[in-house]
Structures are given as structure tokens and as C-alpha cells.
Scaffold this motif. Structure first.
Motif, PDB file in Angstrom:
ATOM      1  N   ASP A  20      20.817  44.111  -1.623  1.00  0.00           N
ATOM      2  CA  ASP A  20      21.666  44.957  -2.461  1.00  0.00           C
ATOM      3  C   ASP A  20      22.029  44.220  -3.748  1.00  0.00           C
ATOM      4  O   ASP A  20      22.639  44.793  -4.638  1.00  0.00           O
ATOM      5  CB  ASP A  20      22.946  45.334  -1.723  1.00  0.00           C
ATOM      6  CG  ASP A  20      22.690  46.277  -0.566  1.00  0.00           C
ATOM      7  OD1 ASP A  20      21.788  47.128  -0.673  1.00  0.00           O
ATOM      8  OD2 ASP A  20      23.396  46.162   0.454  1.00  0.00           O
ATOM      9  N   ARG A  21      21.710  42.930  -3.806  1.00  0.00           N
ATOM     10  CA  ARG A  21      22.063  42.069  -4.936  1.00  0.00           C
ATOM     11  C   ARG A  21      20.787  41.551  -5.620  1.00  0.00           C
ATOM     12  O   ARG A  21      20.560  40.352  -5.696  1.00  0.00           O
ATOM     13  CB  ARG A  21      22.899  40.898  -4.446  1.00  0.00           C
ATOM     14  CG  ARG A  21      24.192  41.290  -3.790  1.00  0.00           C
ATOM     15  CD  ARG A  21      24.878  40.056  -3.211  1.00  0.00           C
ATOM     16  NE  ARG A  21      26.033  40.402  -2.449  1.00  0.00           N
ATOM     17  CZ  ARG A  21      26.037  40.622  -1.139  1.00  0.00           C
ATOM     18  NH1 ARG A  21      24.931  40.515  -0.438  1.00  0.00           N
ATOM     19  NH2 ARG A  21      27.156  40.939  -0.509  1.00  0.00           N
ATOM     20  N   VAL A  22      19.981  42.454  -6.126  1.00  0.00           N
ATOM     21  CA  VAL A  22      18.680  42.092  -6.695  1.00  0.00           C
ATOM     22  C   VAL A  22      18.828  41.074  -7.826  1.00  0.00           C
ATOM     23  O   VAL A  22      18.162  40.032  -7.828  1.00  0.00           O
ATOM     24  CB  VAL A  22      17.923  43.348  -7.183  1.00  0.00           C
ATOM     25  CG1 VAL A  22      16.654  42.976  -7.918  1.00  0.00           C
ATOM     26  CG2 VAL A  22      17.606  44.254  -6.001  1.00  0.00           C
ATOM     27  N   GLU A  23      19.679  41.356  -8.785  1.00  0.00           N
ATOM     28  CA  GLU A  23      19.838  40.461  -9.936  1.00  0.00           C
ATOM     29  C   GLU A  23      20.394  39.102  -9.517  1.00  0.00           C
ATOM     30  O   GLU A  23      19.916  38.072  -9.987  1.00  0.00           O
ATOM     31  CB  GLU A  23      20.750  41.096 -10.995  1.00  0.00           C
ATOM     32  CG  GLU A  23      20.315  42.463 -11.475  1.00  0.00           C
ATOM     33  CD  GLU A  23      18.977  42.462 -12.185  1.00  0.00           C
ATOM     34  OE1 GLU A  23      18.661  41.476 -12.869  1.00  0.00           O
ATOM     35  OE2 GLU A  23      18.237  43.457 -12.054  1.00  0.00           O
ATOM     36  N   GLY A  37       8.594  37.869 -12.609  1.00  0.00           N
ATOM     37  CA  GLY A  37       8.215  38.979 -13.462  1.00  0.00           C
ATOM     38  C   GLY A  37       8.924  40.221 -12.961  1.00  0.00           C
ATOM     39  O   GLY A  37       9.240  40.347 -11.781  1.00  0.00           O
ATOM     40  N   GLU A  38       9.174  41.143 -13.870  1.00  0.00           N
ATOM     41  CA  GLU A  38       9.885  42.377 -13.544  1.00  0.00           C
ATOM     42  C   GLU A  38       8.869  43.501 -13.388  1.00  0.00           C
ATOM     43  O   GLU A  38       7.960  43.636 -14.196  1.00  0.00           O
ATOM     44  CB  GLU A  38      10.828  42.662 -14.706  1.00  0.00           C
ATOM     45  CG  GLU A  38      11.812  43.745 -14.487  1.00  0.00           C
ATOM     46  CD  GLU A  38      12.758  43.838 -15.686  1.00  0.00           C
ATOM     47  OE1 GLU A  38      12.482  44.677 -16.564  1.00  0.00           O
ATOM     48  OE2 GLU A  38      13.736  43.082 -15.734  1.00  0.00           O
ATOM     49  N   GLU A  39       9.024  44.298 -12.317  1.00  0.00           N
ATOM     50  CA  GLU A  39       8.102  45.406 -12.067  1.00  0.00           C
ATOM     51  C   GLU A  39       8.888  46.625 -11.605  1.00  0.00           C
ATOM     52  O   GLU A  39       9.907  46.496 -10.949  1.00  0.00           O
ATOM     53  CB  GLU A  39       7.110  45.054 -10.953  1.00  0.00           C
ATOM     54  CG  GLU A  39       6.282  43.820 -11.194  1.00  0.00           C
ATOM     55  CD  GLU A  39       5.441  43.461  -9.971  1.00  0.00           C
ATOM     56  OE1 GLU A  39       5.689  44.011  -8.875  1.00  0.00           O
ATOM     57  OE2 GLU A  39       4.548  42.630 -10.114  1.00  0.00           O
ATOM     58  N   ARG A  40       8.359  47.788 -11.929  1.00  0.00           N
ATOM     59  CA  ARG A  40       8.903  49.022 -11.348  1.00  0.00           C
ATOM     60  C   ARG A  40       8.166  49.246 -10.043  1.00  0.00           C
ATOM     61  O   ARG A  40       6.950  49.173  -9.984  1.00  0.00           O
ATOM     62  CB  ARG A  40       8.691  50.223 -12.273  1.00  0.00           C
ATOM     63  CG  ARG A  40       9.504  50.160 -13.506  1.00  0.00           C
ATOM     64  CD  ARG A  40      10.901  50.677 -13.250  1.00  0.00           C
ATOM     65  NE  ARG A  40      11.708  50.466 -14.450  1.00  0.00           N
ATOM     66  CZ  ARG A  40      13.007  50.367 -14.434  1.00  0.00           C
ATOM     67  NH1 ARG A  40      13.667  50.474 -13.318  1.00  0.00           N
ATOM     68  NH2 ARG A  40      13.667  50.175 -15.544  1.00  0.00           N
ATOM     69  N   GLY A  46      10.814  54.405  -8.646  1.00  0.00           N
ATOM     70  CA  GLY A  46      10.881  53.569  -9.831  1.00  0.00           C
ATOM     71  C   GLY A  46      11.901  52.456  -9.781  1.00  0.00           C
ATOM     72  O   GLY A  46      12.320  51.955 -10.811  1.00  0.00           O
ATOM     73  N   LEU A  47      12.337  52.069  -8.596  1.00  0.00           N
ATOM     74  CA  LEU A  47      13.316  50.985  -8.487  1.00  0.00           C
ATOM     75  C   LEU A  47      12.731  49.680  -9.001  1.00  0.00           C
ATOM     76  O   LEU A  47      11.537  49.430  -8.908  1.00  0.00           O
ATOM     77  CB  LEU A  47      13.763  50.810  -7.028  1.00  0.00           C
ATOM     78  CG  LEU A  47      14.491  51.998  -6.403  1.00  0.00           C
ATOM     79  CD1 LEU A  47      14.716  51.747  -4.922  1.00  0.00           C
ATOM     80  CD2 LEU A  47      15.803  52.249  -7.112  1.00  0.00           C
ATOM     81  N   MET A  48      13.578  48.814  -9.562  1.00  0.00           N
ATOM     82  CA  MET A  48      13.151  47.535 -10.102  1.00  0.00           C
ATOM     83  C   MET A  48      12.960  46.527  -8.978  1.00  0.00           C
ATOM     84  O   MET A  48      13.732  46.481  -8.025  1.00  0.00           O
ATOM     85  CB  MET A  48      14.212  47.013 -11.072  1.00  0.00           C
ATOM     86  CG  MET A  48      13.790  45.775 -11.814  1.00  0.00           C
ATOM     87  SD  MET A  48      12.308  46.033 -12.815  1.00  0.00           S
ATOM     88  CE  MET A  48      12.919  47.201 -14.012  1.00  0.00           C
ATOM     89  N   ARG A  49      11.903  45.718  -9.099  1.00  0.00           N
ATOM     90  CA  ARG A  49      11.709  44.592  -8.188  1.00  0.00           C
ATOM     91  C   ARG A  49      11.232  43.417  -9.019  1.00  0.00           C
ATOM     92  O   ARG A  49      10.788  43.573 -10.149  1.00  0.00           O
ATOM     93  CB  ARG A  49      10.705  44.907  -7.094  1.00  0.00           C
ATOM     94  CG  ARG A  49       9.273  44.987  -7.590  1.00  0.00           C
ATOM     95  CD  ARG A  49       8.311  45.192  -6.462  1.00  0.00           C
ATOM     96  NE  ARG A  49       6.949  45.260  -6.997  1.00  0.00           N
ATOM     97  CZ  ARG A  49       5.909  45.573  -6.290  1.00  0.00           C
ATOM     98  NH1 ARG A  49       6.041  45.863  -5.009  1.00  0.00           N
ATOM     99  NH2 ARG A  49       4.711  45.613  -6.825  1.00  0.00           N
TER     100      ARG A  49
END
Length: 109
Positions: A20-23, A37-40, A46-49
Motif C-alpha cells: 500500500d506504500r509504493v512510493e 524504472g517507472e511503469e504503468r 493502469g496502476l503505477m509499478r
């Protein structure tokens, strides 16, 4: 007969951390010198990973939790250069905790 502990052709390809704390998790692992690297995420609205290809093996991915994937226990063990960490870590063994409470064994070379 000796145990064939390392007689395998399999290798670890990916480690996926759901959080729940991705960043915050990305920042924690980035502070250990990992570059993400940042990906959708194409299959989850379309969540960020974030993903990091580790030099000697698997990809470490940080995904947001969904109704299908919850945060869970996982213990990681990383070997890395202390000069790459922020703040720098001294050589030796360190037991750290990520933002979700997972234990991370760090061996600084």
C-alpha cells in the motif's frame, strides 16, 4: 553422498513486493542503491509499478496492492556496496525493515 544443494538449472527471475506504500518502498530500496524504472501496470487499470533489474539476477518489482494481491510477509537478503546506500552503510551484516515491516538482510561488501 553429498547433498546437491546447488545442482539446479533454475534461477530466480523476479521478486514482486505488493504494498500500500509504493512510493515509500521504492524510496527505501532506492536508498540501498537500487535504481527503479517507472511503469504503468497493463493489467490493473493502469496502476503505477516500479522495477529494478538486479545486476546478477532477478527483477525486483514493487506493485500496489489490489483486491487480488495483498501485502504479505517476505524476507529479502541483499548483498551490495555500502557506498551506494543512502546513508552509507558500513561493511558487514545489517538487518533493516522496509516501510511495510518486511525484514531485509543487507550484507555490505
Amino acid at each position: 553422498m553429498p547433498e546437491a544443494m546447488f545442482d539446479t538449472y533454475a534461477c530466480l527471475d523476479a521478486i514482486v513486493i505488493y504494498t500500500d506504500r509504493v512510493e515509500e518502498c521504492r524510496d527505501f530500496y532506492a536508498s540501498l542503491g537500487l535504481s527503479f524504472g517507472e511503469e504503468r501496470y497493463p493489467l490493473a487499470d493502469g496502476l503505477m509499478r516500479y522495477s529494478c533489474r538486479m545486476p546478477l539476477g532477478p527483477v525486483l518489482e514493487i506493485h500496489p496492492t489490489t483486491h487480488n494481491h495483498r501485502t504479505s510477509d517476505l524476507r529479502l537478503s541483499l548483498a551490495l556496496a555500502g557506498a551506494d546506500t543512502n546513508p552509507p552503510l558500513s561493511p558487514g551484516e545489517h538487518l533493516l525493515t522496509d516501510p511495510d515491516g518486511r525484514k531485509v538482510d543487507v550484507t555490505v561488501l
